[in-house]
Design a protein around this motif. Sequence first.
Motif, short mmCIF file in Angstrom:
data_model
loop_
_atom_site.label_atom_id
_atom_site.label_comp_id
_atom_site.label_asym_id
_atom_site.label_seq_id
_atom_site.Cartn_x
_atom_site.Cartn_y
_atom_site.Cartn_z
N LEU A 164 42.17 79.08 34.07
CA LEU A 164 40.76 79.38 34.33
C LEU A 164 40.51 79.19 35.83
CD1 LEU A 164 39.11 77.50 31.34
CD2 LEU A 164 39.17 79.99 31.67
N ALA A 165 39.99 80.24 36.47
CA ALA A 165 39.79 80.16 37.92
C ALA A 165 38.66 79.19 38.25
CB ALA A 165 39.47 81.54 38.48
N GLY A 166 37.61 79.22 37.47
CA GLY A 166 36.44 78.43 37.81
C GLY A 166 35.96 78.83 39.20
N HIS A 167 35.43 77.87 39.93
CA HIS A 167 34.99 78.17 41.30
C HIS A 167 36.12 77.93 42.27
CE1 HIS A 167 32.70 78.33 44.95
NE2 HIS A 167 32.94 77.07 45.23
N VAL A 168 36.38 78.90 43.14
CA VAL A 168 37.36 78.73 44.22
C VAL A 168 36.59 78.47 45.50
CG1 VAL A 168 39.22 79.82 45.53
CG2 VAL A 168 38.94 80.34 43.09
N GLY A 169 36.83 77.33 46.14
CA GLY A 169 36.15 77.13 47.42
C GLY A 169 35.69 75.71 47.72
N PHE A 170 35.81 74.80 46.76
CA PHE A 170 35.34 73.44 47.04
C PHE A 170 36.10 72.78 48.19
CE2 PHE A 170 33.53 72.60 42.54
CZ PHE A 170 32.24 72.81 42.99
N ALA A 171 37.42 72.90 48.16
CA ALA A 171 38.20 72.25 49.22
C ALA A 171 37.80 72.83 50.58
CB ALA A 171 39.70 72.46 48.98
N GLU A 172 37.50 74.15 50.58
CA GLU A 172 37.11 74.81 51.82
C GLU A 172 35.72 74.36 52.26
OE1 GLU A 172 38.60 76.21 49.14
OE2 GLU A 172 40.53 76.47 50.14
N SER A 173 34.77 74.30 51.34
CA SER A 173 33.41 73.88 51.70
C SER A 173 33.41 72.44 52.21
CB SER A 173 32.47 74.00 50.49
OG SER A 173 32.25 75.35 50.17
N ILE A 174 34.12 71.58 51.52
CA ILE A 174 34.17 70.18 51.94
C ILE A 174 34.89 70.06 53.29
CG2 ILE A 174 35.24 67.94 51.38
CD1 ILE A 174 34.34 68.38 48.48
N GLY A 175 35.94 70.84 53.47
CA GLY A 175 36.64 70.85 54.76
C GLY A 175 35.73 71.29 55.89
N MET A 176 34.95 72.33 55.64
CA MET A 176 34.05 72.85 56.68
C MET A 176 32.96 71.83 57.01
SD MET A 176 31.60 76.21 56.86
CE MET A 176 32.70 77.32 56.00
N ILE A 177 32.38 71.23 55.99
CA ILE A 177 31.32 70.24 56.23
C ILE A 177 31.87 69.04 57.00
CG2 ILE A 177 29.84 68.52 55.10
CD1 ILE A 177 29.41 70.60 52.84
N ALA A 178 33.01 68.54 56.55
CA ALA A 178 33.59 67.36 57.20
C ALA A 178 33.92 67.64 58.66
CB ALA A 178 34.84 66.90 56.45
N ALA A 179 34.53 68.79 58.91
CA ALA A 179 34.89 69.14 60.30
C ALA A 179 33.63 69.40 61.11
CB ALA A 179 35.79 70.37 60.31
N GLY A 180 32.67 70.09 60.52
CA GLY A 180 31.46 70.45 61.26
C GLY A 180 30.66 69.23 61.68
N MET A 181 30.48 68.30 60.76
CA MET A 181 29.65 67.13 61.05
C MET A 181 30.45 65.99 61.67
SD MET A 181 27.19 66.89 57.68
CE MET A 181 26.49 68.35 56.89
N GLY A 182 31.76 66.10 61.61
CA GLY A 182 32.58 65.00 62.11
C GLY A 182 32.63 63.83 61.13
N LEU A 183 32.54 64.14 59.83
CA LEU A 183 32.65 63.11 58.79
C LEU A 183 34.12 62.96 58.44
CD1 LEU A 183 29.83 64.33 56.38
CD2 LEU A 183 29.71 62.37 57.92
N GLU A 184 34.61 61.75 58.42
CA GLU A 184 36.02 61.58 58.07
C GLU A 184 36.18 61.46 56.56
OE1 GLU A 184 37.65 58.42 60.45
OE2 GLU A 184 36.81 59.39 62.23
N ILE A 185 37.08 62.27 56.03
CA ILE A 185 37.35 62.33 54.59
C ILE A 185 38.83 62.07 54.41
CG2 ILE A 185 37.46 63.93 52.62
CD1 ILE A 185 34.63 63.14 53.41
#
Lengths: 352, 352
Positions: free
Chosen positions: A197-218
Motif C-alpha cells: 500500500l503506497a499510502g502517502h509518499v512524502g513525509f520524510a521529504e516534508s520533515i526534511g524540508m522543514i528541519a533544514a529550512g528552520m534549522g531544527l535538528e532532527i
Amino acid sequence: MQNVKIAIWGFGAMGQGMARALLGRKGIEITGICGRGNNGKSMCEVLGIDCGDHKKVIITDDVDVAIPPKSADLVILATDSFTKKAYPKLENLIEKGVNVITIAEEMSWTWAGEPELAQKLDVLAKQNGVSVLGTGINPGLVMDLLAVILSACMIDVKKVTCRRVNSLSPFGPTVMEEQGVGITPQVFAEKNAKGELAGHVGFAESIGMIAAGMGLEIDEFTQQMQPILTEVDRKSPYGFAAAGTLAGVNMTAQGKRDGETIIDMYHPQQIEPQMAGVDTGDYVVLEGTPPVNMQITPEIEGGLGTIAMAVNCIPQVINADAGLISMLDIPVPRVIMGDYRKLIKEGKKIAQ
Amino acid sequence: MQNVKIAIWGFGAMGQGMARALLGRKGIEITGICGRGNNGKSMCEVLGIDCGDHKKVIITDDVDVAIPPKSADLVILATDSFTKKAYPKLENLIEKGVNVITIAEEMSWTWAGEPELAQKLDVLAKQNGVSVLGTGINPGLVMDLLAVILSACMIDVKKVTCRRVNSLSPFGPTVMEEQGVGITPQVFAEKNAKGELAGHVGFAESIGMIAAGMGLEIDEFTQQMQPILTEVDRKSPYGFAAAGTLAGVNMTAQGKRDGETIIDMYHPQQIEPQMAGVDTGDYVVLEGTPPVNMQITPEIEGGLGTIAMAVNCIPQVINADAGLISMLDIPVPRVIMGDYRKLIKEGKKIAQ
C-alpha cells in the motif's frame, strides 16, 4: 522575447491538467508531449479543447522525438513518485540541456530518501547548466513550505504540527487501490506487511524540508500507516467501502530529537470523510514565540494544487542557478496571471 | 567563518526586541547600536540581560560611530514608517557599503508610494554592491506575502481578500494616539480631515506587492478610515475608550480594475475587541481555481512578528543580488534556529 517553451513528459491526469493550465496562460508555448496511450494524437484533440493559434503538438511515446536537445526552456516530468524511477528520465532531460520540474514526491526533498542520487543529479545539472526542482501540493506546499513561511514571523519554534485531512472521493481507481479503499482489516494487515500500500509518499521529504529550512535538528524519522475503518457503507465515484472495511488510511510521521517529537505530521486520507463527521482541512500549528495556529478549510484540492504548483514555479526554475534545487531555494512561488516572458531573467532563455 | 555582523539603527521597542532575538541566536554578533535616549549606556544594560561573552556595545546617537563603513554585514533600520523620512538614513547606510533591512512600512513595496526614491535607492544600492529590503509583519507577510504564496496552488485567481482583525491592547501610548483610541467621533472627523491619524500604513504597498506578484492588473487604489465606536467602556494597559468614543479605527482598501475590486483589504484595529464580541485573526480568501480559505486565529502578534521578520530575513538579504529588493525576490523567509554563518553564500560576507 520569444514565448517560454515548455514540454511535458507524462500525459495522464496531471500532465493533461498542466497542458490545459498552460494553454490558458500568456507567453507560453508547448513544444512537445511525451506520453503513452495517445501516440499520434494531437494534444488538443486529447484535451478536447480548441487550441486556436497554438502550433499542433503530436503526442509521442518517444522522448527524443517529443523533446529534442534544447527544444524547451523547461520540461515538466509527471510520470513517477519515486526518485529511483524518475532518475533515468531526469538524466535524459538534464543531458538535453533543459530545466526540469518534477512532481515525483520524493524529489521535493531528494536528500531525504536518495542522498546519493541527489548528489549525482546536482552534479549533472551543474555540468549542463540547468536546474531541477521537485514540487507539488504535498509534499511541496501544505505540509512543509507553508509551515516554513509561517515560521518567518517567529522568534523561536519549539514544535511544528501539520495536519492534512482530505477526501479521496475525487480520485480515480489507482488511488483507491493504493490507499486500500474497501479492503478488509485482514487484507490491509497483509498488504501493509508486504509494503503493497503506497499510502502517502512524502513525509520524510516534508520533515526534511522543514528541519533544514528552520534549522531544527532532527535525529530520527518514524512513520506509521493505520486503517480507517468505516462504520457505514461509503461510496465515491471510483471507490466503495462497505461497513467494516477501509475508507482509507491514516498516515502519521514524526521527526524527533533525543526521542522527543519536534515535527509531527497527521494525514488521514479517506473517501467521503463527512460520513464520519470529519471536516477536511489543512492545518499548521507552530508552537513557540509568537504561536501560529493556521487552518485552511476545506483542504486545498490536491490534483489541481499539484498542477498549479508545477506550472507556477516555471519562471523561478528557469531563473535559478544550476543544480538540484528545492522550494527553499527559490523566490516565493505564486500564481502567474501575467505574461511568463516578463518573468524570465536575461540570459536564462534556452530554446530559440 | 566569522560571525555574521549586524548593527541596529533605532533602539525603541522594535530595535530592542531585535537585539534580544539576535543575542539568542547562533553565529551572530551585534557590532553597533545607534539610538537616541540611551547614549553611552551599554546594549545589554538597556536590555536588562546578561550578554555573556558578547563584546560590549555602547549605544550612541552618532551613526558614524555606531556603524563605520563595512563594519557590519547588514544593518536593521527601525526608525521610520515612511520612505521619505527613512531615505537619508538609507543613503547613509548604503554608501557605507552595508546591506539593509528596514521595517519602514512604505519600504515593503517602495514602488507604490515613492517610485522615484525607489529608483534612486536601487541605483545607489547597485553602485555600492548591497541590497535593501523592507519587511515586517504587515506589510511584509500577513496581508500580502501570505496571499501570494497561497496562490501558488491555484490555476487562476479572480479575487484576493485579506482581513487582519487585531487587538491594539498590547501597544503603547504612541499607537493609542495614532489610532485615535478614546477620542470622540467629532475629534476623529477633524483629525481625519487634517490627516493627523496614521491608521494603518501599508495598504498601497500590500496591494502593490500582491498585484505584481500574481500578475493581476490594477488601475485604481482606494482606501478609507472609519471610526470603531465602542458601546461600553474599554480599558487596555495604555488606552482607554469611554462608551461613545473610538476603540480604534477600521481601515479598508481596494485595488480595482475597470471599477471592480480585485484586491480587497479589511484591517479593523481596536483595543479590547472581545468586548464587542470580535474574535481576532488573520484571514486570506482567494477566489479562483481551486479556492483557498485560510485563517490564523488569533492574529499573529504584530510586534513580535515584525521583530522576527526582520531578523529572519538577514541571510536572504546578505545573499541577494545588489539593489532595492522586495519579499517577492528572496527565497521563502523562515525562522532561523540554526547557525547564521552556515546560511551565508560564499563571497557575500562584508565585515571582517
